[in-house]
Design an enzyme around this catalytic site. Structure first.
Site, short mmCIF file in Angstrom:
data_model
loop_
_atom_site.label_atom_id
_atom_site.label_comp_id
_atom_site.label_asym_id
_atom_site.label_seq_id
_atom_site.Cartn_x
_atom_site.Cartn_y
_atom_site.Cartn_z
N HIS A 1 70.12 40.02 21.21
CA HIS A 1 68.70 40.40 21.24
C HIS A 1 67.80 39.22 20.99
O HIS A 1 66.66 39.20 21.45
CB HIS A 1 68.44 41.52 20.24
N ASP B 1 58.57 44.88 36.01
CA ASP B 1 59.81 45.20 35.30
C ASP B 1 60.79 44.06 35.58
O ASP B 1 61.05 43.70 36.72
CB ASP B 1 60.35 46.53 35.82
N ASP C 1 61.19 45.69 28.77
CA ASP C 1 60.96 44.55 29.67
C ASP C 1 59.90 44.89 30.71
O ASP C 1 59.90 44.36 31.80
CB ASP C 1 62.29 44.16 30.35
N ASP D 1 64.68 38.47 23.13
CA ASP D 1 63.32 38.38 22.57
C ASP D 1 62.65 37.08 22.99
O ASP D 1 61.47 37.07 23.35
CB ASP D 1 63.38 38.45 21.03
N ASN E 1 70.33 40.88 27.32
CA ASN E 1 70.38 41.43 25.96
C ASN E 1 71.81 41.71 25.53
O ASN E 1 72.21 41.38 24.42
CB ASN E 1 69.60 42.75 25.94
#
Ligand code: C2E
Ligand code: MG
Ligand code: MG
Length: 758
Positions: free
Chosen positions: A387, A374, A417, A391, A382
Site C-alpha cells: 500500500h 480511473d 484510484d 499511496d 497495491n
C-alpha cells in the site's frame, strides 16, 4: 464557531460588568473625596474657632486688667498718664489699634493718643449703642460690629468690656479695636489654607441682622462686606439645609455648640462646603468654607485616571479576546479544510465538491466537462508492491493533476484510484487534445523508491449542458463512459446517447433482477456435451430469465449487472443449488451418471465462503464431486489471478474439476495455462465458426488442442453447429463437443426426453 460566538458573549458580559464596577468605584470615590473635604473643613473650623475663642479670652482678660488698674487702683491718675499707659499696651499688643475709656453713659473719656480728639458717645451712636448696652449687662467682653473708625482711618472690630466694683456697680467701660484692614497680620493668621475662606460673623442683633466681622478674602469693598447684613434668603436657606441634615434647629446648636458642615449652593456665595462653629461666650459664628469646585476638580482627575486605566485594560482584553477569536476561527477553517480534503493526496474530496460546485458552475457559465478518471490495474500495484507504493503513486498522480489543470478547474479525489475533474468549457476538439495530453502525462513513468512504475488511466467524459445539467447525473454519465474506456484501457471515451439507453437498460435490469428469484422468474437450462465417440459426457447448466417487463433477458445481459450490483452471490447460490438438485434428480431417474458443468463468476469465486457453501450444497444433494466442473471465464480470471489461484487449487483438491471457458478470447492465454490448475479448455465458438473456411483459425484451434494435450487437459469445442465442424475437430483430436448440432440448452423435462432417446 460556537466557541467564537461564546468568546464575544463573554467579552460583552465582562465589559458590562467592568463598566458597572467602574461606575460603582467612581461613585464611592466621589463619596470618599466629599467626606474627606467635609472632615477637613470641620477640622479647620474647629481649630479656627478654638484659637479665636482663646485669643478673645486673652483680650477679655487684658481689658479687665487695664480697666481695673485705671478705675480701681489709680483713680486719681491723670489723662496724660492713662494715654501713656495705652500707648504702652498698644505697643505690646499689635493686634489692637485703639484703646479708650467710656463712662457708663457711653461718653468716651480718654482714648489712645492715635485717636483724633473729638466728642464721642457710644450710647447715642446708632452703630454702637446696641453693643454698648450689651456690654453693660455682660460679664464678658462684647465684640461689636466691624465699622470704619474715621478717628484713626481704619476698619476695626470693636471690643467693649464693662468694669465693675466689688458690689457690681459699673465703674466704666474699656473700649478697644482690632485692626481689620486688608492684610491685617493678626486676623490673617487664622487663615489655615489659601483656598479656604475664614469668616467671623456676629450673631443676630436686635433687628435680626447677621453681620460679618471678618472675611479672609477681602476682594470686594469693605463697605459691602461689613456694612451690609447677610441676606435673609441665605439665612433661611442655611437653616433649611441644616435642619434637613441634622434634624434640629440652629437655635439648639447655639445652645450646645459643636462643629458642623453644610453644602451650600446659593447665588450669594456660590457652591461651597462650609464648616460652622458657634463661640457662645462672644456670640460669634466661625465659618471656614471651601469651594465645591475643588472637590469636582479632584474627582475629575480621578475620573480621568480611572477611565484611562479602564480603557487601557479594555484594549488589552479586546486584543486578547480578538486573538483568541482569530485563532479559533483559524482552527475552524482548518477543520473545514480537513473535512473537505483527502488526507493522502490533499486534493479536495466529494464534500468539497458539493460545497463549491455552484461557484465553479458560475465561473464556467454553466458550460463545462466532467472527467471521470480511473487508474488502470492500480489494484495490482497495491497487491504486488504494498500500500505504501500505491499511496506514493496516488500522491504523484494528484501532483500531476494539479500541475496539469489550472486553478479554475476543480480536481476531486473520488476515492481509491478514482478522480473527478471539472474542466473549463473549451470546444470538443480542444478538450480531446487536452485529454490525450493528460493520458500521456499520467502514463509517464513513476519513480517510487528504487522502482519504476507505469500506470494507465481510463477517462470518461460528460458534457454540461449537452449530456445533462444535474451534477449527480453528469457524474454517473461520465462514470458510464469511463467503463467504456476501461474496455480498451489508457484511453478516453465521451458519453454517448447509445450509452444512455444502455445505461437505462442496465438500471432497469438491476431493478428487475432484485426480485427475480423470489418471483420464480429464473430457471436453469442444460446443454448436452458429447464425447468424440458419440456417448454422453455431461451437461452445461445455463441460467434463464423471463421477466414480466423486460421479456426474455439473455445471461450476457444480466450476469454482469448482478456482478456489479452485489446480486451475484444470491444468484450464484440459486444456480448451484438448482443445477445440483435437478441434475441429481435426472441422474437418479435415468440411473445414469454424467458430468455437470456450472458457470461460476469470478465475483462469486472471491466470496470468502464460496467453497464451504458449494461443499454444503454438494453434500445436501449427495452429488458426486468428481462429476462436477466449474467453468471460469478466462478474460476475467487474469486480472485477479493472484487472488483466484489459491481458491482454484483448493477446489481441485476437493476433486472438483475446473474448466477455462471462452478460451482464446482473452489476452495472455498461453502463459497462464502453466500456473492455473485446469482440467478442461473450452474453445470459444468464435474460433469454431471459422475452422471450415479459415486456415489460420483452423491452425490456431489445432494448436490449442495440442497445448491442452500437453498440459493433460481435456479440450471441449463450444458452439458446434454442423457435422463438418465435428468431423474436422475429431480429426484434430478434440475430446468433447457442445452445440446446436446436438442440442440447444434444454429444460429439465426436455433433457430427460433427450437422454431417453439416447
Ligand atoms: P458460455 O458459458 O460460453 O455458454 C455457452 C453459450 O453458448 C450459451 O449461451 C449457449 O446457449 C451458447 N451456445 C451453445 N451452443 C451453441 C451453438 O451451437 N450456437 C450458438 N449460436 N450458441 C450456442 P447463453 O446461455 O446465452 O450464455 C451466455 C453466457 O452467459 C455463457 O457463456 C456464460 O458465460 C454466461 N452464463 C450463462 N449461464 C450462466 C450461469 O448460470 N452462471 C454464470 N456465471 N454465467 C452464465
Ligand atoms: Mg460456459
Ligand atoms: Mg463459453
Amino acid at each position: 464557531m460556537i466557541l467564537k460566538n461564546n468568546i464575544w458573549k463573554i467579552f460583552y458580559l465582562l465589559s458590562i460588568v467592568a463598566t458597572l464596577f467602574l461606575v460603582t468605584l467612581l461613585y464611592f470615590n466621589y463619596k470618599g473625596i466629599k467626606e474627606r473635604y467635609t472632615t477637613q473643613v470641620e477640622y479647620y473650623t474647629q481649630i479656627v474657632a478654638q484659637s479665636i475663642e482663646a485669643d478673645f479670652m486673652q483680650k477679655d482678660m487684658l481689658l479687665s486688667v487695664v480697666g481695673e488698674s485705671i478705675f480701681k487702683e489709680c483713680k486719681s491718675s491723670s489723662k496724660a498718664k492713662t494715654e501713656e499707659l495705652f500707648s504702652l499696651i498698644l505697643k505690646h499688643n499689635p493686634s489692637l489699634v485703639t484703646l479708650g475709656l467710656a463712662d457708663k453713659n457711653g461718653q468716651v473719656l480718654v482714648s489712645s493718643s492715635n485717636v483724633e480728639k473729638k466728642d464721642i458717645n457710644l450710647m447715642t451712636n446708632d452703630k454702637t449703642s446696641y453693643d454698648f448696652k450689651r456690654s453693660l449687662s455682660s460679664d464678658h467682653m462684647v465684640v461689636s460690629r466691624t465699622y470704619y473708625f474715621d478717628a484713626i482711618n481704619e476698619w476695626i472690630i470693636p471690643l467693649r468690656k464693662a468694669i465693675r466694683d466689688d458690689d457690681g456697680n459699673i465703674l466704666g467701660v474699656v473700649i478697644a479695636g482690632i485692626k481689620n484692614s486688608k492684610n491685617s497680620n493678626y486676623l490673617d493668621a487664622f487663615e489655615l489654607s489659601k483656598n479656604k475662606i475664614v469668616v467671623i460673623l456676629k450673631d443676630l442683633d436686635d433687628k435680626g441682622n447677621l453681620y460679618k466681622l471678618y472675611y479672609s478674602q477681602q476682594n470686594s469693598s469693605q463697605i459691602d462686606l461689613y456694612e451690609k447684613p447677610i441676606k435673609k434668603e441665605l439665612l433661611s436657606h442655611v437653616k433649611e439645609i441644616f435642619y434637613s441634615k441634622y434634624k434640629y434647629s440652629i437655635k439648639e446648636l447655639r445652645k450646645r455648640p459643636k462643629t458642623i458642615s453644610l453644602f451650600i449652593n446659593s447665588d450669594q456665595i456660590g457652591d461651597n462646603i462650609v464648616g460652622l462653629n458657634y463661640v457662645k461666650k462672644y456670640k460669634l459664628w466661625i465659618s471656614v468654607g471651601g469651594s465645591v469646585q475643588e472637590i469636582k476638580e479632584e474627582f475629575s482627575r480621578e475620573v480621568i485616571l480611572y477611565i484611562t486605566m479602564f480603557i487601557l485594560t479594555f484594549i488589552i482584553f479586546f486584543i486578547l479576546f480578538k486573538s483568541v477569536a482569530v485563532s479559533e476561527k483559524r482552527k475552524d477553517l482548518e477543520l473545514i479544510r480537513q473535512v473537505q480534503h483527502d488526507t493522502l493526496t490533499n486534493l479536495p474530496n466529494r464534500i468539497y465538491m458539493y460545497e463549491n460546485i455552484q461557484n465553479y458552475r458560475k465561473l464556467y457559465n454553466n458550460k463545462y466537462f466532467v472527467l471521470y478518471l480511473d487508474l488502470d490495474n492500480f489494484k495490482n500495484i497495491n497487491d504486488k508492491f504494498g500500500h505504501i507504493a500505491g499511496d506514493d503513486i496516488l500522491i504523484e498522480v494528484a501532483n500531476r493533476l494539479n500541475m496539469f489543470f489550472t486553478k479554475d478547474e476543480m480536481i476531486i479525489r473520488q476515492g481509491g484510484d478514482e478522480f473527478i475533474v471539472f474542466a473549463n468549457n473549451i470546444n470538443r476538439k480542444e478538450i480531446e487534445l487536452k485529454i490525450q495530453d493528460l493520458i500521456n502525462y499520467i502514463s509517464k513513468v513513476y519513480h517510487i523508491g528504487k522502482r519504476d512504475f507505469r500506470i494507465g488511466v481510463s477517462i470518461g467524459i460528460a458534457e454540461c449542458p449537452k449530456d445533462a445539467k444535474n451534477i449527480e447525473e453528469l457524474l454517473s454519465l461520465a462514470d458510464t463512459a469511463m467503463y467504456q474506456a476501461k474496455k480498451i484501457k489508457n484511453s478516453y471515451s465521451f458519453f454517448s446517447e447509445e450509452m444512455r439507453s444502455l445505461n437505462a437498460f442496465r438500471t432497469e435490469v438491476e431493478h428487475e433482477l432484485r426480485g427475480a428469484i423470489e418471483a420464480r422468474e429464473l430457471w436453469m437450462a442444460y446443454q448436452p456435451q458429447i464425447n468424440s465417440d458419440e456417448t454422453l459426457y455431461g451437461v452445461e447448466a445455463l441460467v434463464r430469465w423471463q421477466n414480466k417487463k423486460l421479456g426474455f433477458v439473455a445471461p450476457d445481459k444480466f450476469i454482469y449487472v448482478a456482478e456489479e450490483s452485489g446480486l451475484m452471490k444470491e444468484l450464484g447460490e440459486f444456480i448451484i443449488q438448482t443445477s445440483l438438485r435437478e441434475i441429481k434428480m435426472v441422474q437418479e431417474e435415468l440411473s445414469l451418471t454424467f458430468n455437470l458443468s456450472i458457470n461460476i463468476s469470478v465475483v462469486q469465486l472471491m466470496e470468502a465462503d464460496f467453497l464451504p457453501n458449494l461443499l454444503k450444497a454438494i453434500a445436501l444433494e449427495n452429488f458426486n464431486r468428481s462429476s462436477l466442473t466449474l467453468e471460469i471465464t478466462e478474460s476475467l480470471s487474469i486480472e485477479s489471478l493472484d487472488d483466484v489461484l489459491p481458491i482454484l487449487y483448493d477446489i481441485q483438491e476437493h476433486d472438483i474439476k475446473i474448466s477455462l471457458d471462452d478460451f482464446g478470447t482473452g489476452y495472455s492465454s498461453l502463459s497462464i495455462l502453466r500456473e492455473l490448475p485446469i482440467d478442461e479448455l473450452k474453445i470459444d465458438k468464435s474460433f469454431i465458426d471459422k475452422i471450415l473456411y479459415d486456415e489460420s483459425e483452423k491452425n490456431l484451434v489445432d494448436s490449442i488442442i495440442n497445448i491442452g494435450k500437453n498440459f493433460h487437459m481435456k479440450t471441449l469445442a463450444e458452439g458446434v453447429e454442423s457435422i463438418e465442424q465435428i468431423d474436422e475437430l475429431k480429426r484434430s483430436n478434440c475430446d468433447i463437443f457442445q452445440g446446436y448440432y446436438y442440442s440447444k440448452p434444454l429444460s429439465r423435462e426436455d433433457l430427460i426426453k433427450f437422454l431417453r432417446k439416447g
